[in-house]
Write a protein that holds these residues in place. Structure first.
Motif, short mmCIF file in Angstrom:
data_model
loop_
_atom_site.label_atom_id
_atom_site.label_comp_id
_atom_site.label_asym_id
_atom_site.label_seq_id
_atom_site.Cartn_x
_atom_site.Cartn_y
_atom_site.Cartn_z
N ASN A 65 31.26 87.15 -71.62
CA ASN A 65 31.24 87.69 -70.24
C ASN A 65 32.62 88.18 -69.81
OD1 ASN A 65 28.53 87.02 -70.08
ND2 ASN A 65 28.89 85.08 -69.03
N ALA A 66 33.67 87.59 -70.40
CA ALA A 66 35.04 87.98 -70.03
C ALA A 66 35.54 89.17 -70.85
CB ALA A 66 35.98 86.80 -70.21
N GLY A 67 34.68 89.72 -71.72
CA GLY A 67 35.06 90.90 -72.48
C GLY A 67 35.43 90.64 -73.93
N HIS A 68 35.38 89.39 -74.37
CA HIS A 68 35.70 89.06 -75.76
C HIS A 68 34.40 89.00 -76.57
CE1 HIS A 68 39.92 88.27 -74.90
NE2 HIS A 68 39.54 87.57 -73.83
N GLU A 69 33.78 90.15 -76.75
CA GLU A 69 32.51 90.19 -77.48
C GLU A 69 32.73 89.90 -78.96
OE1 GLU A 69 30.44 93.78 -76.80
OE2 GLU A 69 30.42 93.58 -74.61
N GLY A 70 31.78 89.21 -79.57
CA GLY A 70 31.88 88.87 -80.98
C GLY A 70 32.78 87.69 -81.27
N ALA A 71 33.19 86.96 -80.22
CA ALA A 71 34.05 85.79 -80.44
C ALA A 71 33.29 84.73 -81.24
CB ALA A 71 34.49 85.22 -79.10
N GLN A 72 33.95 84.19 -82.25
CA GLN A 72 33.36 83.13 -83.07
C GLN A 72 33.89 81.79 -82.59
OE1 GLN A 72 33.98 83.97 -87.24
NE2 GLN A 72 33.68 86.18 -86.93
N VAL A 73 33.00 80.92 -82.19
CA VAL A 73 33.39 79.62 -81.62
C VAL A 73 32.74 78.51 -82.44
CG1 VAL A 73 33.45 78.19 -79.54
CG2 VAL A 73 33.45 80.70 -79.34
N THR A 74 33.56 77.59 -82.94
CA THR A 74 33.05 76.46 -83.72
C THR A 74 33.84 75.20 -83.38
OG1 THR A 74 34.56 76.97 -85.55
CG2 THR A 74 32.33 77.88 -85.68
N ASN A 75 33.20 74.06 -83.62
CA ASN A 75 33.93 72.80 -83.53
C ASN A 75 34.89 72.68 -84.71
OD1 ASN A 75 31.07 71.50 -82.09
ND2 ASN A 75 33.07 71.16 -81.14
N PHE A 76 35.99 71.99 -84.46
CA PHE A 76 37.03 71.88 -85.47
C PHE A 76 37.40 70.41 -85.65
CE2 PHE A 76 41.67 72.09 -86.55
CZ PHE A 76 41.52 72.63 -87.80
N GLY A 77 36.68 69.73 -86.56
CA GLY A 77 36.98 68.33 -86.82
C GLY A 77 36.23 67.35 -85.95
N SER A 78 36.08 67.66 -84.66
CA SER A 78 35.34 66.78 -83.74
C SER A 78 34.68 67.64 -82.68
CB SER A 78 36.29 65.77 -83.09
OG SER A 78 37.12 66.40 -82.13
N ASP A 79 33.82 67.03 -81.86
CA ASP A 79 33.14 67.80 -80.83
C ASP A 79 34.03 68.08 -79.63
OD1 ASP A 79 33.29 65.27 -79.83
OD2 ASP A 79 31.12 64.99 -79.56
N GLN A 80 35.28 67.62 -79.68
CA GLN A 80 36.24 67.90 -78.60
C GLN A 80 37.25 68.98 -79.00
OE1 GLN A 80 36.68 63.29 -78.03
NE2 GLN A 80 37.71 64.26 -76.32
N ASP A 81 37.35 69.26 -80.29
CA ASP A 81 38.26 70.30 -80.77
C ASP A 81 37.46 71.56 -81.07
OD1 ASP A 81 40.84 68.84 -80.93
OD2 ASP A 81 39.71 67.58 -82.31
#
Length: 305
Positions: A65-81
């Motif tokens: 929604n902020a204009g960063h289309e195609g952003a890849q988002v994943t957890n990194f080591g834990s569900d807080q990172d």
């Protein structure tokens, strides 16, 4: 493991399957291509830490929604990172912008920016080219080694199996649009080594059986050799897959695609050791006579084992 399976009775069907898989893989690589990661395309990598478990889908939607289309988002080591991959160059305000977007979604808790990195497209091109050259060089050197260690027909069969394995694994990543980064490239090179090791074990047994059974039918010799090495092949593949599945399910997001590539590679490599390398030896008309020609040539040149 004492078995008496007629592997070669299915060799024509296996050949059709393999040719189909390779053609589909090439078509997918040509049409859809590989979903190259930031290591190859260039872009920004942002790592943030949430004080409470993060909602990945909500973060992804907020960035879109902020204009960063195609952003890849994943957890990194834990569900807080959380690890965020963005296309485009990094700038002095990108970190603050990302944190501002993410904080606007929060109703409780806080966010810390851990790191922000940038991989340029020029570096990505260099990594892609160097990685491709490493793969081609590995195949050439292995073909030369097998030709000297065994016989030229074994070299053609082994490298054909390796090319088959690499193309099928690449085709799977292309077809399912899985991320292809440096860890996957490393896994592909590991697949080459694993598959080659399995093929050499089978090839060595085939050569020894041809030397012992001078008058036996080639298909019978190869079937016998495959049955004799089947136990070792299955145990090695099974124990390797156990480790890889553990890495896939419990190793975290960063190593997941690496483990997945190796899982595909081990399965395809085990199949190719039986139905690609051995099949090609039959197609090229390998007989016990070739083993004695090989021994004579080695004696003339000082003798290799």
């Amino acid at each position: 493991m004492n078995t008496d399976i007629d592997f070669m009775q299915w060799r024509k069907y296996a050949l059709i399957l393999s040719v189909t898989l390779v053609c589909l893989s090439l078509a997918s690589l040509f049409i859809k291509q590989l979903n190259l990661g930031l290591d190859f395309t260039g872009g920004s990598l942002v790592e943030v830490h949430y004080s409470l478990p993060a909602n990945i889908s909500e973060i992804r939607q907020g960035l879109t929604n902020a204009g960063h289309e195609g952003a890849q988002v994943t957890n990194f080591g834990s569900d807080q990172d959380v690890l965020i991959r963005l296309s485009g160059p990094v700038n002095d305000t990108l970190g603050a912008e990302i944190i501002s977007i993410l904080k606007s979604q929060l109703t409780e808790g806080d966010i810390d920016l851990r790191r922000i990195e940038y991989v340029g497209p020029q570096i990505g091109d260099e990594l892609r080219d160097d990685g491709g050259m490493a793969m081609i060089l590995a195949l050439i050197l292995m073909m030369i080694y097998i030709a000297f260690r065994f016989q030229s027909k074994f070299a053609v069969a082994a490298v054909s199996a390796l090319v088959h394995d690499v193309l099928v694994v690449l085709g799977i990543f292309s077809f399912f649009e899985l991320d292809f980064d440096l860890t996957v490239l490393a896994a592909i090179l590991a697949v080459i080594g694993y598959s080659l090791n399995d093929t050499i074990v089978v090839s060595d047994r085939i050569r020894e059986n041809f030397r012992r059974s001078k008058q036996q039918d080639s298909q019978e010799v190869i079937n016998s050799s495959l049955n004799q090495t089947l136990g070792r092949t299955l145990v090695t593949s099974f124990t390797t897959l156990l480790v890889l599945f553990c890495l896939y399910f419990f190793g975290g997001e960063i190593i997941k695609v690496f483990a997945l590539a190796l899982i595909f590679g081990v399965i395809v490599g085990t199949y190719s050791s039986i139905y690609i390398a051995a099949n090609i030896l039959l197609i090229m008309g390998l007989t016990s006579e070739h083993m004695f020609v090989e021994e004579k040539e080695k004696e003339d040149f000082g003798g290799l084992p």
